[in-house]
Design a protein around this motif. Structure first.
Motif: not given
Length: 622
Positions: A468-474, A603-606
């Motif tokens: 995911f592109d952010s922890e919130l979206n995760e 997870y978020s990040g690369k």
């Protein structure tokens, strides 16, 4: 004919090749180029374009990229290498050898030798005599597989039962006690079973009562406390009490006052802004207080006097470490004056009492120890003093996750060395998880050299790795999955590496009125809206439990291995005398092995954590 010994390459100094390469390379490089350079991968064009293959360190690392990446990450986490930006572009990250890393090349002190016990050769041997007994006791043993039956009836004096996740170890342990009482005529009062938690003790007692058996079942703490109460006057010569939460609050208040600082100031000094986020002052006070008591316990477990650990802290941490040391020193003095002891004191005091007065050591014919992978030096000393003729220890090296608080995996790994004539029995049939989940688990922990677990049922392949592109979206995804699921909420776990992630998710769940309970080392809270609820838990607090659906949040390299901590002092004073990287990997294994049917790793990040290796990815994507 002379037998030629097999040469085994020493991998303990491989990490030095990484440090040497960084020193030799003519310009700063990122992780990928360094890895390709060390394994001699010409597909990376930078190697040929810059004539890097002419350097001594080129193609010097003999193992694969995955193991190299793990070792590199370990060096970064231990401060031998730092990640920095290039001088002309702050967004490009490169690796830099730190002064600590330069010194390590000159004077090597670090050993990255992986724990690779050769326990795979200890296959459970089922003899013809065993089969006869199995047949004679077929009604008593009908529910069990052959390895479980062997663990229940074995007549060896010293037995180590390596019980994999979901293999029914508690059932086997209680059944062995029933066997000893009903078929070996061992008096129940001559059997001592030791567990680690009150919950496990209660569960085992209840099971035994239903079986009509009344053995002595204790935790290390409850057993020690009974000894101390019985011989209080001999041991102390004055009235002593066990410290409770109220005593701890009074003691920390006294300690703060003695060094002239308020709790509010101590919290500000101790915690970073991110560590304070989403926590109340009461929660922060409890964490700080518990961390101080943890430090006191740690020194006692290691049989060391409390010393000024601020002297070994990094320069930026010295002031805070000094504050914690002074608080611990005052706490120790206060507890002594008030005649208060904690759980660690109880075991230590019993050990010292028995050393001076061995005539008071109780005699048991059989001792059975649960969760043997979690024992520490003090508990081993207590067991050695009890010196039972018959010792049955059950545990799982794959799930040894408490090295940070003094447990030592080597006690279970070196059991055959301590007891050369012992029997090793492995329980490898997993009755909890589906086939694909069991395969996924096996590949996550291959390096321990233990036999693979076998699945008991097929099930669907329900393993998901989601970015995911952010922890919130995760977190929003997890909430939507929970809301749409027709599985009972009590059969859903959301697991995280740290408390802060749980608190963030709990806040979102409250907004959506989702019933849940938080289970962690410091925080006990719940938010109920109707019957049942989702369990939000740190991985350390969930061992031994299971659920149909498991979400593991934050499966990136920030959390696995963990680079943040809810307990600053543990990192500050560098207490760990264990392989943190390996323990973090085992912690991830514990998390994934909780799932019965469905596993989500988000997870978020690369990229996800490198704990999810190529073989595990094949299972997910295959």
């Amino acid at each position: 004919m002379t037998e030629i010994p097999i040469f085994k390459r020493d991998e303990s100094r491989d990490y030095l090749k990484i440090l040497a390469a960084l020193k030799e390379l003519p310009f700063p490089v990122g992780k990928n180029l360094l890895i390709d350079f060390l394994v001699g991968d010409y597909e990376n064009s930078s190697i040929k374009n810059n004539d890097l293959d002419s350097l001594n360190s080129f193609d010097s690392f003999d193992l694969g990229k995955e193991e190299l990446r793990e070792t590199l990450e370990n060096l970064i986490s231990k401060g031998f290498i730092e990640i920095t930006s290039t001088s002309n572009n702050k967004f490009i990250k490169v690796l830099k050898l730190t002064p600590k890393g330069v010194n390590e090349i000159k004077n090597p002190t670090l050993c990255f030798k992986k724990i690779k016990p050769d326990l795979s050769k200890f296959e459970t041997t089922i003899t013809p005599e065993d089969l006869i007994i199995f047949d004679e006791l077929k009604v008593f043993l009908q529910r069990y597989n052959n390895n479980q039956k062997k663990a229940i009836i074995s007549s060896k004096d010293k037995i180590l039962c390596i019980a994999g996740a979901g293999s029914g170890k508690t059932t086997v342990l209680t059944k062995r006690i029933e066997f000893l009482v009903k078929y070996r005529a061992v008096p129940s009062q001559k059997i001592l079973a030791i567990t680690f938690t009150r919950k496990a003790r209660t569960e085992m007692q209840d099971r035994l009562i239903k079986l009509g058996v009344n053995a002595v079942v204790e935790t290390f703490n409850s057993f020690s406390e009974k000894i101390l109460l019985k011989h209080n006057d001999l041991i102390y010569g004055r009235k002593m009490g066990v410290i409770n939460y109220g005593n701890k609050m009074v003691a920390i208040g006294f300690a703060l006052n003695s060094i002239g600082i308020t709790m509010s100031s101590a919290i500000d000094k101790y915690f970073s802004v991110s560590q304070k986020r989403n926590k109340t002052n009461e929660e922060l006070s409890n964490i700080l207080m518990n961390d101080c008591f943890f430090i006191l316990d740690y020194f006692k477990i290691k049989n060391q006097e409390l010393s000024d650990f601020s002297k070994i802290a990094d320069p930026e941490d010295k002031q805070t470490a000094k504050m914690i040391y002074l608080l611990c020193k005052s706490l120790k003095e206060h507890l002594s004056l008030q005649g208060l002891r904690d759980y660690t004191d109880q075991i230590l005091d019993v050990v010292n009492f028995w050393k001076k007065s061995p005539q008071f050591i109780p005699k048991f014919d059989y001792i059975l120890v649960d969760e043997y992978q979690d024992v520490n030096a003090m508990q081993i000393e207590l067991l050695d003093l009890l010196s039972p003729k018959n010792l049955f220890c059950v545990g799982d090296p794959r799930q040894s996750i408490f090295g940070w608080r003094g447990s030592d995996i080597n006690y279970i790994l070196k059991f055959p060395e301590k007891y050369p004539d012992s029997e090793i029995i492995t329980l490898t049939k997993n009755y909890r998880s589906s086939k694909s989940l069991v395969e996924f688990m096996n590949h996550s922990i291959k390096n321990l050299g233990l036999p693979d677990l076998e699945h008991n049922h097929e099930g669907n392949k329900e393993i998901h790795i989601m970015n995911f592109d952010s922890e919130l979206n995760e977190m929003e995804f997890i909430l939507s999955e929970i809301i749409s699921s027709n599985i009972s909420r009590e059969e859903i776990f959301v697991l995280s590496r740290t408390n802060s992630q749980l608190l963030e998710l709990s806040k979102l769940m409250k907004q959506k009125n989702i019933a849940h309970a938080i289970k962690s080392d410091e925080i006990r809270s719940s938010y109920q809206a109707g019957e049942g609820g989702v369990t939000l838990a740190t991985i350390h607090s969930i061992k031994g439990l299971e659920a149909k659906i498991v979400f593991i949040i934050g499966c990136n390299e920030l959390n696995f291995p963990c680079k943040a901590s809810d307990h600053p002092i543990i990192e500050m004073i560098k207490l760990e005398q264990y392989d943190k990287e390996e323990e973090e990997k085992r912690l991830f294994y514990v998390a994934i092995s909780r799932a019965k049917n469905k596993l989500f790793m988000t997870y978020s990040g690369k990229k996800p954590t490198y704990f999810i290796n190529s073989e595990m990815l094949k299972i997910v994507n295959g």
